[in-house]
Write an enzyme that holds these catalytic residues in place. Sequence first.
Site, PDB file in Angstrom:
ATOM      1  CE  LYS A 198       6.000  39.749  29.645  1.00 28.66           C
ATOM      2  NZ  LYS A 198       6.259  41.438  29.202  1.00 28.66           N
ATOM      3  CG  ASP A 258       7.340  40.302  26.190  1.00 25.36           C
ATOM      4  OD1 ASP A 258       6.649  39.326  26.463  1.00 25.36           O
ATOM      5  OD2 ASP A 258       7.526  41.296  26.794  1.00 25.36           O
ATOM      6  CB  CYS A 309      10.375  42.324  29.253  1.00 25.28           C
ATOM      7  SG  CYS A 309       9.042  43.406  28.764  1.00 25.28           S
TER       8      CYS A 309
END
Length: 197
Positions: free
Chosen positions: A81, A20, A114
């Site tokens: 995602k 990310d 994450c």
Amino acid sequence: FQMITLGNLTPSSTVFFCCDMQERFRPAIKYFGDIISVGQRLLQGARLLGIPVIVTEQYPKGLGSTVQEIDLTGAKLVLPKTKFSMVLPEVEAALAEIPGVRSIVLFGVETHVCIQQTALELIGRGLEVHIVADATSSRSMMDRMFALERLARTGIIVTTSEAILLQLVADKEHPKFKEIQNLIKASAPESGLLSKV
């Protein structure tokens, strides 16, 4: 009795996970510029050493794609995602296709969300996880530092980009040693990790 994880890395049993590293996070994440530059080094190292790279992007429709500075050439997977953990069915399938994967080198944002959730899921599947402290950050340094501390206590290896790259090369006679050495000629930025010392 828990065996101590020694965390010896070899290119043939290692996969890099880049989490990310997106445009929308740039203004919010502490030391994001430093994290990006270290992420670039890691991905260049992965290309030099033939290590597969798996990249995710959190809801890219809203949060934009991976920052332009990060070159994803040759990445095995680049997946959108919504789940915080990177351990998606497609990622599990990709890992299953790589024979002998033992170690995951994980970096990106955010450390306490994450990265933490990915690391815990991977270790739960019996993989060895290395978190690159100088290539992962959060919006708050408090969240980042507590996450690194918590993860270290669960047997996850919290380390640095230079340690990882040199461990993968292992020998100055390695055919790629010179090129890896060039990546780390200038020490990685400290990205606030030593501000407590």
